[in-house]
Design a protein around this motif. Sequence first.
Motif, mmCIF file in Angstrom:
data_model
loop_
_atom_site.group_PDB
_atom_site.id
_atom_site.type_symbol
_atom_site.label_atom_id
_atom_site.label_comp_id
_atom_site.label_asym_id
_atom_site.label_seq_id
_atom_site.Cartn_x
_atom_site.Cartn_y
_atom_site.Cartn_z
ATOM 1 N N SER A 108 13.900 21.712 52.555
ATOM 2 C CA SER A 108 13.073 20.571 52.173
ATOM 3 C C SER A 108 11.684 20.954 53.085
ATOM 4 N N LEU A 109 11.740 21.479 54.194
ATOM 5 C CA LEU A 109 10.646 22.183 55.161
ATOM 6 C C LEU A 109 9.860 23.064 54.121
ATOM 7 N N GLY A 110 10.533 24.009 53.762
ATOM 8 C CA GLY A 110 10.201 24.864 52.749
ATOM 9 C C GLY A 110 9.267 24.453 51.709
ATOM 10 N N LEU A 111 9.781 23.218 51.061
ATOM 11 C CA LEU A 111 9.110 22.624 50.081
ATOM 12 C C LEU A 111 7.830 22.125 50.509
ATOM 13 N N VAL A 418 23.741 29.242 43.930
ATOM 14 C CA VAL A 418 24.385 27.581 43.232
ATOM 15 C C VAL A 418 24.362 26.674 44.527
ATOM 16 N N ILE A 419 24.742 27.213 45.503
ATOM 17 C CA ILE A 419 24.675 26.251 46.701
ATOM 18 C C ILE A 419 23.030 26.055 46.974
ATOM 19 N N ALA A 420 22.246 27.106 46.972
ATOM 20 C CA ALA A 420 21.048 26.686 47.225
ATOM 21 C C ALA A 420 20.286 25.747 46.067
ATOM 22 N N LEU A 421 20.554 25.751 44.881
ATOM 23 C CA LEU A 421 20.023 24.919 43.953
ATOM 24 C C LEU A 421 20.551 23.627 44.083
ATOM 25 N N LEU A 422 21.878 23.558 44.707
ATOM 26 C CA LEU A 422 22.526 22.005 44.847
ATOM 27 C C LEU A 422 21.740 21.708 46.095
ATOM 28 N N SER A 423 21.284 22.383 46.928
ATOM 29 C CA SER A 423 20.762 21.891 48.140
ATOM 30 C C SER A 423 19.208 21.553 47.698
ATOM 31 N N LEU A 424 18.814 22.115 46.670
ATOM 32 C CA LEU A 424 17.317 21.818 46.323
ATOM 33 C C LEU A 424 17.516 20.293 45.736
ATOM 34 N N VAL A 425 18.405 19.815 45.478
ATOM 35 C CA VAL A 425 18.033 18.361 44.939
ATOM 36 C C VAL A 425 18.164 17.316 46.060
ATOM 37 N N PHE A 426 18.896 17.857 47.134
ATOM 38 C CA PHE A 426 19.047 17.100 48.260
ATOM 39 C C PHE A 426 17.690 17.241 48.813
ATOM 40 N N LEU A 431 12.118 15.553 50.741
ATOM 41 C CA LEU A 431 10.810 15.843 50.870
ATOM 42 C C LEU A 431 10.117 14.702 50.697
ATOM 43 N N GLN A 432 10.316 13.868 49.937
ATOM 44 C CA GLN A 432 9.793 12.554 49.689
ATOM 45 C C GLN A 432 9.482 11.486 51.054
ATOM 46 N N PHE A 433 10.501 11.752 51.886
ATOM 47 C CA PHE A 433 10.331 11.091 53.020
ATOM 48 C C PHE A 433 9.505 11.808 54.167
ATOM 49 N N LEU A 434 9.741 13.172 53.958
ATOM 50 C CA LEU A 434 8.985 13.962 54.833
ATOM 51 C C LEU A 434 7.550 13.704 54.748
ATOM 52 N N LYS A 435 7.051 13.844 53.435
ATOM 53 C CA LYS A 435 5.729 13.707 53.501
ATOM 54 C C LYS A 435 4.757 12.555 54.006
ATOM 55 N N GLY A 440 1.632 10.579 58.706
ATOM 56 C CA GLY A 440 1.602 9.548 59.661
ATOM 57 C C GLY A 440 1.324 9.942 61.017
ATOM 58 N N LEU A 441 1.679 11.253 61.273
ATOM 59 C CA LEU A 441 1.293 11.798 62.699
ATOM 60 C C LEU A 441 -0.047 11.876 62.916
ATOM 61 N N ASN A 442 -0.940 12.048 62.095
ATOM 62 C CA ASN A 442 -2.489 11.895 62.348
ATOM 63 C C ASN A 442 -3.080 11.843 60.968
ATOM 64 N N PRO A 443 -4.029 10.752 61.124
ATOM 65 C CA PRO A 443 -4.727 10.508 60.028
ATOM 66 C C PRO A 443 -5.643 11.711 59.551
ATOM 67 N N GLU A 444 -6.260 12.357 60.572
ATOM 68 C CA GLU A 444 -6.794 13.690 60.041
ATOM 69 C C GLU A 444 -6.183 14.430 59.051
ATOM 70 N N PHE A 445 -4.956 14.359 59.287
ATOM 71 C CA PHE A 445 -4.346 15.625 58.252
ATOM 72 C C PHE A 445 -4.447 15.375 56.679
ATOM 73 N N ARG A 446 -5.130 14.133 56.540
ATOM 74 C CA ARG A 446 -5.522 13.774 55.135
ATOM 75 C C ARG A 446 -6.554 14.503 54.551
ATOM 76 N N THR A 447 -7.333 14.977 55.565
ATOM 77 C CA THR A 447 -8.782 15.695 55.150
ATOM 78 C C THR A 447 -8.183 17.087 54.655
ATOM 79 N N PHE A 448 -7.106 17.707 55.281
ATOM 80 C CA PHE A 448 -6.693 18.844 54.658
ATOM 81 C C PHE A 448 -5.710 18.974 53.646
#
Lengths: 872, 108
Positions: A108-111, A418-426, A431-435, A440-448
């Motif tokens: 997820s971090l890689g994504l 196969v393990i990696a592809l199953l992990s990809l689903v997770f 990722l949808q939570f990480l984004k 939220g960490l810094n409003p300035e991130f949105r400029t990048f």
Amino acid sequence: MTSFPDRPLSPPRRAAWMLDRMAPLDIREQTRDDLEELFQSEAKATSPSAAGRWYWKQVLKAFPHFAGEYLYWRLMMIRNYALIAFRNILKQKIFSLINILGFGVSLSLGLLVISILADFHREDRFNPDARRIYRVISTVEDKGAVSERATAPLPLRDELENLPGVERVVRLRNRLNEDARCEDIIVPVSGLYADKDFFDLFHFRLDKGNPASALSEPFTAVLTRNLAVKLFPKQDPIGRVLTIGELGDFRVTGLVEDLSPKPSHVRFELLASLSTLESLERSGKIKPIFVDWKDFNQSYVYLKLKDNASPESVQAALPGIVQRRAAFPNLRIGFSLQRLDKISPGIVLSNELSYAVPMALVYVLLGIAFVILAIAGFNYMNLSMAKALRRGREIGLRKVLGAGRSNLIAQFIGEAVVIALLSLVFAFMLLQFLKPLLLGLNPEFRTFFRLEGFDLDLLPAFILFAVLAGIIAGFFPALYLAKFVPAAVLKDPASADDRKRFPIRKGLIVVQFFLSFLFLTTTIIGLRQIRFLQKVDCGFHPSGILNVDLQGVALNTFKQSIAGHPGIRGISASSFVPATGVSWFDAAHIEGRIEPEDVSIFSIDDAYLDNLGLRLVSGRGFAADVRGESEIEVLVNETAARKYGGGTPNGVLGKTVTFENGTPLRVVGIVGDFLSQNFNGSVEPLFIRRAPGQYRYVNIKLDPSRIPETMSFLTARWKTIRPGLLFRAEFHEDQINASLAYFKAIFGVIGGIAFLAILISLLGLTGMVVFETEARIKELGIRRTLGASPMDIFLSLSRKFSRSLAGAAVAAIPVAWFINQMYLRTFVTRIKLGPGSLLSGTILILGIAALIIGLQAGRAVRTNPARSLRNE
Amino acid sequence: MHLLSRSEEIVLLAIWKLRDNAYGVTIREEVGRLSGFPWTIGAIYAPLHRLEKKGYVKTRQGDPVRERGGRRKIFYAITEIGKQTLVKTREIQDEVWAEILKMGPERA
């Protein structure tokens, strides 16, 4: 001449070679021989050359058949590997779950990194001409100091337009950051001045207005939809007039589409015609800029090449232009071209138009993704090698039945994929939570980066990444497992567990926990430092101070209008807000020094020292001056006193200091050192002036119990003085906190990485301990029956891991100390790195590790030895 | 048991019919005669390869032949499963045909 009439003709050599290459191995011979037989009869029936052509045709036509055949069997094979992999995954649920979770977290971090990089990469690429649009950037060498700047002088345009390969030149000019108002609505805007062909180069669409003429006349402006809605909530903005700061009235001639789907380094809310500046220059309201070749700090020059023109020819003409027009003594200028899609991410230039993502950041992000991937990969390797013991029989049997080394390697890599592809689903869900978390960490991130949408367009990249991760993670275990000697593992499966000969696994645990310790310790120290800075003694008291941006309003007018309000305890004025990263410099002749020096300056009025609680160490403050307008005295801070006092700090008193274009000022007092600029760097020598011309802020000390009431009073008063300008005020403490936002964001990111690294490491440890307990359940049972206490069982289980963990801790702590010490040094005030900061993270992780081992030991203790020993 | 593809079916039928004399050249000849147009050697060998891998045909080496540069012919013969599969394929076809014919004339 002898002939061999009996000797048969041979078919065309090259065609035969081709056939040999493409026919599947098991039918290669018969295909070749049958075709040759047919060829011979064909040759007898027709002619040798006709037979040759016929042969060629047969071979070429065979290609699609054999290619299809090849793909068919490849797919069958992959299907088989996937099937076996699925069966193995289901057979070993705990290991699979640990692997999928660990892998998923790191994927997820890689994504996330891929999403960010994709956002970087989208910058300006929407422009169909991006590959033939260039920006002219300057290299300026001023007295030996070289700087590369994104800017270039305005008169460059006329020279460029004369070059044969150039189709169009468009100039931009920045610093159009003013308040725009229409009737009683005031909105601060950030805009650019642009040449009339702007829309020809930059592919922004106009929803309303004519792109060819919208920016041709002076005092015309084009608005973004967002701004138009704010300024003209109800009416159609086209043709309306808005006032921009002190510049004058502008007619709205266009409305730009919503810019968010078109990320560009050209960012604006408003575009004003560049001819406005020509008009202002003609009327003498601004200094001449259109002919000034030394004005290379505010303008940007872009050019579009003709379809078939080469950038090299334009680049080659640039030195000539410099020689003819911009040759100055002591100042060397060079121009070069930078392609639009290379601006961001790209090299770091000063005077960047908005932001350009530095290429270094891209590499840093890739590095982070790699580290996390490595940790997860280690986990997978570790666990599957631990599992090897169980699979010894399976592997041995496969080998006996004729599976080759490469088959086994392919199978194990297939399992990892196969393990990696199953992990990809997770990972994708994660990722949808990480984004939002990252944004939220810094409003300035949105400029990048925007990180919008569901990334479905990135799905192929995600899948590729997961497959690659799987292959890399599965590679070493595959090599290791494929090495087993069938006879040995079939006779005694335990022989597969050659832990002693394979020290990498132990090394992997050490590396994982080393990184976990390091990241967590760094996070803890960073957060402590931030908390410390928030409470640090800046040398003054910022609490309750409201800093009002004067925006050109005369200090006395404002002061008089608010004087006497009961909620106000003190009023002073200053040139900037200290401890927020701002600094002013001026050249000063200091008595006793031959050369003028660039020194930090800070301008305040008489009331400032008392109002902010600054301490006078020696001498006195500014003498009361009713009008406060003549500047005859100056104060210095302790550091300046030490530097310029000539031995004793007090020696600085009475010396004279003359600033550029000023009268000599006498040093009358020494102020205790305070944090004037930034938390980074050290306290610099500071000269404190009383120059009313430099006042930018009014500092109002508020009565904490009446803040809301006083705030509305101030806002109302401001409106009566300057109805055209927004009331801009911020609390000093908030401003200081805002200047810390970057550090907070950095440590937020490091903390996130620490969390993931720890999670993955602990998951891996859990797997190893579960495995170890299972493998030794009989031995532990015997120990129990012979009278071992639960504690003995725990120690016996943890012995294997405690040494690795201790090793990791012993290695991590000095490294953590070194790294943290290095960056802490850049702060003026910093926490001490005691054992508390250095050890707490490590102890926490070790505690959790002990808990994991303890739980498994508990399981071993509760297992009835009679049962575990029975089945042998 | 898999169903056969049409090219596999024709090749397999030809091998069955040719008995002891089924090798690339004769199979091609027979298949060409059955279908009415010549097949390229690739079109013969791709299904043949698959049939062999699936176990429907087996191979046997013949004597060396001069026209083949002195190398042996590889003869193909249908296996028991091959025959069963052909029969099964035919049964399915017959069944479908019977049903179609029973339906009577098509209504528009």
